[in-house]
Design a protein around this motif. Structure first.
Motif, PDB file in Angstrom:
ATOM      1  N   LYS A  78       0.844  -1.186   0.000  1.00 41.65           N
ATOM      2  CA  LYS A  78       0.000   0.000   0.000  1.00 41.65           C
ATOM      3  C   LYS A  78       0.883   1.241   0.000  1.00 41.65           C
ATOM      4  CE  LYS A  78      -3.818  -2.411   0.398  1.00 41.65           C
ATOM      5  NZ  LYS A  78      -4.762  -2.528  -0.744  1.00 41.65           N
ATOM      6  N   ILE A  79       0.684   2.084  -0.985  1.00 46.76           N
ATOM      7  CA  ILE A  79       1.385   3.364  -1.037  1.00 46.76           C
ATOM      8  C   ILE A  79       0.332   4.457  -0.903  1.00 46.76           C
ATOM      9  CG2 ILE A  79       2.821   4.895  -2.435  1.00 46.76           C
ATOM     10  CD1 ILE A  79       3.998   2.413  -3.767  1.00 46.76           C
ATOM     11  N   ALA A  80       0.405   5.199   0.176  1.00 47.26           N
ATOM     12  CA  ALA A  80      -0.606   6.211   0.477  1.00 47.26           C
ATOM     13  C   ALA A  80      -0.688   7.266  -0.623  1.00 47.26           C
ATOM     14  CB  ALA A  80      -0.284   6.884   1.811  1.00 47.26           C
ATOM     15  N   PRO A  81      -1.887   7.741  -0.929  1.00 49.18           N
ATOM     16  CA  PRO A  81      -2.053   8.769  -1.967  1.00 49.18           C
ATOM     17  C   PRO A  81      -1.244  10.028  -1.679  1.00 49.18           C
ATOM     18  CG  PRO A  81      -4.171   7.814  -1.362  1.00 49.18           C
ATOM     19  CD  PRO A  81      -3.175   7.309  -0.367  1.00 49.18           C
ATOM     20  N   THR A  82      -0.992  10.288  -0.398  1.00 46.77           N
ATOM     21  CA  THR A  82      -0.258  11.497  -0.015  1.00 46.77           C
ATOM     22  C   THR A  82       1.243  11.247   0.142  1.00 46.77           C
ATOM     23  OG1 THR A  82      -0.721  11.029   2.323  1.00 46.77           O
ATOM     24  CG2 THR A  82      -2.263  12.466   1.158  1.00 46.77           C
ATOM     25  N   ALA A  83       1.703  10.020  -0.102  1.00 46.95           N
ATOM     26  CA  ALA A  83       3.111   9.686   0.096  1.00 46.95           C
ATOM     27  C   ALA A  83       3.999  10.454  -0.881  1.00 46.95           C
ATOM     28  CB  ALA A  83       3.329   8.191  -0.086  1.00 46.95           C
ATOM     29  N   THR A  84       5.120  10.981  -0.378  1.00 49.35           N
ATOM     30  CA  THR A  84       6.096  11.635  -1.234  1.00 49.35           C
ATOM     31  C   THR A  84       6.857  10.567  -2.006  1.00 49.35           C
ATOM     32  OG1 THR A  84       7.722  11.595   0.552  1.00 49.35           O
ATOM     33  CG2 THR A  84       6.333  13.559   0.376  1.00 49.35           C
ATOM     34  N   TRP A  85       7.686  10.990  -2.959  1.00 49.94           N
ATOM     35  CA  TRP A  85       8.407  10.018  -3.785  1.00 49.94           C
ATOM     36  C   TRP A  85       9.303   9.115  -2.948  1.00 49.94           C
ATOM     37  CZ3 TRP A  85      13.676   9.491  -4.066  1.00 49.94           C
ATOM     38  CH2 TRP A  85      14.457  10.550  -3.563  1.00 49.94           C
ATOM     39  N   LEU A 128       7.148   5.318  -9.820  1.00 50.02           N
ATOM     40  CA  LEU A 128       7.701   6.062 -10.961  1.00 50.02           C
ATOM     41  C   LEU A 128       6.974   7.389 -11.162  1.00 50.02           C
ATOM     42  CD1 LEU A 128       8.198   3.135 -13.507  1.00 50.02           C
ATOM     43  CD2 LEU A 128       9.993   4.433 -12.352  1.00 50.02           C
ATOM     44  N   LYS A 129       5.665   7.385 -11.060  1.00 50.33           N
ATOM     45  CA  LYS A 129       4.901   8.617 -11.238  1.00 50.33           C
ATOM     46  C   LYS A 129       5.225   9.627 -10.144  1.00 50.33           C
ATOM     47  CE  LYS A 129       0.940   6.900 -13.872  1.00 50.33           C
ATOM     48  NZ  LYS A 129      -0.530   6.643 -13.854  1.00 50.33           N
ATOM     49  N   ARG A 130       5.378   9.138  -8.894  1.00 52.83           N
ATOM     50  CA  ARG A 130       5.712  10.058  -7.797  1.00 52.83           C
ATOM     51  C   ARG A 130       7.093  10.675  -8.022  1.00 52.83           C
ATOM     52  NH1 ARG A 130       2.208   8.379  -3.524  1.00 52.83           N
ATOM     53  NH2 ARG A 130       0.286   7.943  -4.674  1.00 52.83           N
ATOM     54  N   MET A 131       8.028   9.881  -8.520  1.00 54.31           N
ATOM     55  CA  MET A 131       9.379  10.387  -8.749  1.00 54.31           C
ATOM     56  C   MET A 131       9.396  11.412  -9.889  1.00 54.31           C
ATOM     57  SD  MET A 131      11.879   7.085  -8.171  1.00 54.31           S
ATOM     58  CE  MET A 131      13.326   8.171  -8.054  1.00 54.31           C
ATOM     59  N   ILE A 132       8.678  11.129 -10.963  1.00 52.31           N
ATOM     60  CA  ILE A 132       8.622  12.053 -12.091  1.00 52.31           C
ATOM     61  C   ILE A 132       7.950  13.362 -11.677  1.00 52.31           C
ATOM     62  CG2 ILE A 132       7.618  12.417 -14.381  1.00 52.31           C
ATOM     63  CD1 ILE A 132       8.014   9.357 -14.827  1.00 52.31           C
ATOM     64  N   ASP A 133       6.878  13.249 -10.908  1.00 53.34           N
ATOM     65  CA  ASP A 133       6.188  14.453 -10.423  1.00 53.34           C
ATOM     66  C   ASP A 133       7.079  15.281  -9.503  1.00 53.34           C
ATOM     67  OD1 ASP A 133       3.937  13.713 -11.810  1.00 53.34           O
ATOM     68  OD2 ASP A 133       2.870  12.899 -10.070  1.00 53.34           O
ATOM     69  N   ALA A 134       8.040  14.603  -8.851  1.00 49.20           N
ATOM     70  CA  ALA A 134       8.936  15.295  -7.918  1.00 49.20           C
ATOM     71  C   ALA A 134      10.159  15.883  -8.618  1.00 49.20           C
ATOM     72  CB  ALA A 134       9.388  14.329  -6.825  1.00 49.20           C
ATOM     73  N   GLY A 135      10.259  15.707  -9.937  1.00 54.02           N
ATOM     74  CA  GLY A 135      11.340  16.350 -10.666  1.00 54.02           C
ATOM     75  C   GLY A 135      12.403  15.428 -11.214  1.00 54.02           C
ATOM     76  N   PHE A 136      12.179  14.129 -11.178  1.00 49.02           N
ATOM     77  CA  PHE A 136      13.149  13.185 -11.754  1.00 49.02           C
ATOM     78  C   PHE A 136      12.844  12.967 -13.233  1.00 49.02           C
ATOM     79  CE2 PHE A 136      13.382  12.134  -7.270  1.00 49.02           C
ATOM     80  CZ  PHE A 136      14.728  11.855  -7.071  1.00 49.02           C
ATOM     81  N   GLU A 138      12.377  10.658 -16.421  1.00 57.18           N
ATOM     82  CA  GLU A 138      11.776   9.327 -16.500  1.00 57.18           C
ATOM     83  C   GLU A 138      12.843   8.236 -16.475  1.00 57.18           C
ATOM     84  OE1 GLU A 138       8.150   8.236 -19.005  1.00 57.18           O
ATOM     85  OE2 GLU A 138       9.794   7.372 -20.166  1.00 57.18           O
ATOM     86  N   GLU A 139      13.931   8.448 -17.229  1.00 51.95           N
ATOM     87  CA  GLU A 139      14.986   7.440 -17.287  1.00 51.95           C
ATOM     88  C   GLU A 139      15.655   7.272 -15.925  1.00 51.95           C
ATOM     89  OE1 GLU A 139      19.358   6.796 -19.344  1.00 51.95           O
ATOM     90  OE2 GLU A 139      17.800   7.839 -20.482  1.00 51.95           O
ATOM     91  N   ASP A 140      15.912   8.376 -15.242  1.00 52.12           N
ATOM     92  CA  ASP A 140      16.535   8.298 -13.915  1.00 52.12           C
ATOM     93  C   ASP A 140      15.613   7.591 -12.928  1.00 52.12           C
ATOM     94  OD1 ASP A 140      18.835   9.575 -14.740  1.00 52.12           O
ATOM     95  OD2 ASP A 140      18.184  11.564 -14.066  1.00 52.12           O
ATOM     96  N   ALA A 141      14.319   7.877 -13.024  1.00 54.25           N
ATOM     97  CA  ALA A 141      13.349   7.219 -12.131  1.00 54.25           C
ATOM     98  C   ALA A 141      13.346   5.713 -12.380  1.00 54.25           C
ATOM     99  CB  ALA A 141      11.953   7.803 -12.361  1.00 54.25           C
ATOM    100  N   GLY A 142      13.396   5.319 -13.647  1.00 56.52           N
ATOM    101  CA  GLY A 142      13.409   3.893 -13.979  1.00 56.52           C
ATOM    102  C   GLY A 142      14.651   3.194 -13.468  1.00 56.52           C
ATOM    103  N   ARG A 143      15.818   3.846 -13.629  1.00 56.87           N
ATOM    104  CA  ARG A 143      17.059   3.254 -13.130  1.00 56.87           C
ATOM    105  C   ARG A 143      17.059   3.180 -11.608  1.00 56.87           C
ATOM    106  NH1 ARG A 143      20.563   2.543 -17.184  1.00 56.87           N
ATOM    107  NH2 ARG A 143      20.352   3.820 -19.074  1.00 56.87           N
ATOM    108  N   ALA A 144      16.526   4.206 -10.974  1.00 51.10           N
ATOM    109  CA  ALA A 144      16.468   4.228  -9.511  1.00 51.10           C
ATOM    110  C   ALA A 144      15.593   3.104  -8.978  1.00 51.10           C
ATOM    111  CB  ALA A 144      15.934   5.580  -9.026  1.00 51.10           C
ATOM    112  N   LEU A 145      14.451   2.896  -9.627  1.00 50.90           N
ATOM    113  CA  LEU A 145      13.545   1.833  -9.190  1.00 50.90           C
ATOM    114  C   LEU A 145      14.182   0.463  -9.375  1.00 50.90           C
ATOM    115  CD1 LEU A 145      10.678   1.219  -8.123  1.00 50.90           C
ATOM    116  CD2 LEU A 145       9.980   0.953 -10.498  1.00 50.90           C
ATOM    117  N   SER A 146      14.874   0.261 -10.492  1.00 51.69           N
ATOM    118  CA  SER A 146      15.554  -1.002 -10.735  1.00 51.69           C
ATOM    119  C   SER A 146      16.649  -1.238  -9.694  1.00 51.69           C
ATOM    120  CB  SER A 146      16.158  -0.997 -12.144  1.00 51.69           C
ATOM    121  OG  SER A 146      16.899  -2.179 -12.376  1.00 51.69           O
ATOM    122  N   MET A 147      17.426  -0.199  -9.405  1.00 48.03           N
ATOM    123  CA  MET A 147      18.491  -0.326  -8.416  1.00 48.03           C
ATOM    124  C   MET A 147      17.926  -0.665  -7.041  1.00 48.03           C
ATOM    125  SD  MET A 147      21.370   2.502  -7.318  1.00 48.03           S
ATOM    126  CE  MET A 147      20.113   3.715  -6.871  1.00 48.03           C
TER     127      MET A 147
END
Length: 222
Positions: A78-85, A128-136, A138-147
């Motif tokens: 569960k990831i809360a709707p208000t959770a930050t990236w 991924l959407k939270r990270m992109i909305d926070a200024g990452f 898309e490619e960096d968000a994808g690599r971060a999630l994989s890592m």
């Protein structure tokens, strides 16, 4: 001229209504130690060929068992709707680690090929959407999630190895080196080893996640 046809023969995999879900349920009931193709067939009361129609061998059975245990736990993510990236990333990594740990000794057979569904990937999409909305980017968000996924899985596999009665296989090697060295050498390692320090607890997972997040902040676009 008509030709009289005999009754249609059922394909082996359709006999007795055997499905992959029923096979996994039977494998779960048997447990990994006693798990064989024949044991599953016996549990379901069918010929072994009905099992091999869906599952190739014991290794695939163990893989299905590992994925089943993982999915059962991971679907509770569960990831809360208000959770930050970063909060979303913490929740995701923690769930990945705990879900793999839940698969126990069969974790080494964990493979998602052919077993992925919406419930398995939807939390990743949220992160991924939270990270992109926070200024990452898309490619960096994808690599971060994989890592982060790789870190969480590596941690989980170490925890499972350490749950063996003899402990993690690296421990005897460390003790061998410590015993072979002089008493005044490797003092920091000796102190850590004797202090009860562990890299297989929740604090280690938290350390992995938090230090990774600290580094990722540098990638945010202003």
């Amino acid at each position: 001229m008509s030709v009289e046809q005999g009754p249609l023969r059922r394909r082996p995999g359709n006999s007795a209504g055997i499905t992959r879900d029923r096979i996994v349920a039977a494998a779960r009931a048997i447990g990994p130690t006693s798990l064989t193709m024949q044991a599953v067939a016996t549990e379901l009361g069918v010929d072994r060929k009905a099992i091999t129609y869906h599952v190739a061998d014991r290794e695939q059975l163990l893989s299905l068992l590992a994925v089943d245990a993982f999915k059962t736990r991971f679907q509770r993510t569960k990831i809360a709707p208000t959770a930050t990236w970063d909060e979303a990333l913490v929740a995701f990594a923690t769930s990945v680690a705990n879900s793999l740990i839940a698969s126990g000794s069969v974790a080494v057979y964990f493979r998602l090929a052919g077993e992925t569904d919406f419930g398995m990937v939807e939390p990743a999409e949220v992160v991924l959407k939270r990270m992109i909305d926070a200024g990452f980017r898309e490619e960096d968000a994808g690599r971060a999630l994989s890592m982060m996924t790789n870190l969480a899985m590596g941690f989980a596999r170490d925890v499972i190895l350490n749950s063996d009665p003899d402990g993690h296989p690296q421990q005897p090697e460390l003790h061998r080196v410590l015993d072979a060295s002089g008493s005044g050498e490797l003092s920091v390692l000796r102190h850590l080893d004797s202090s009860g320090f562990s890299t297989y607890d929740d604090r280690q997972l938290e350390f992995l996640v938090r230090t990774t997040i600290s580094g990722l902040r540098a990638l945010q676009v202003d």
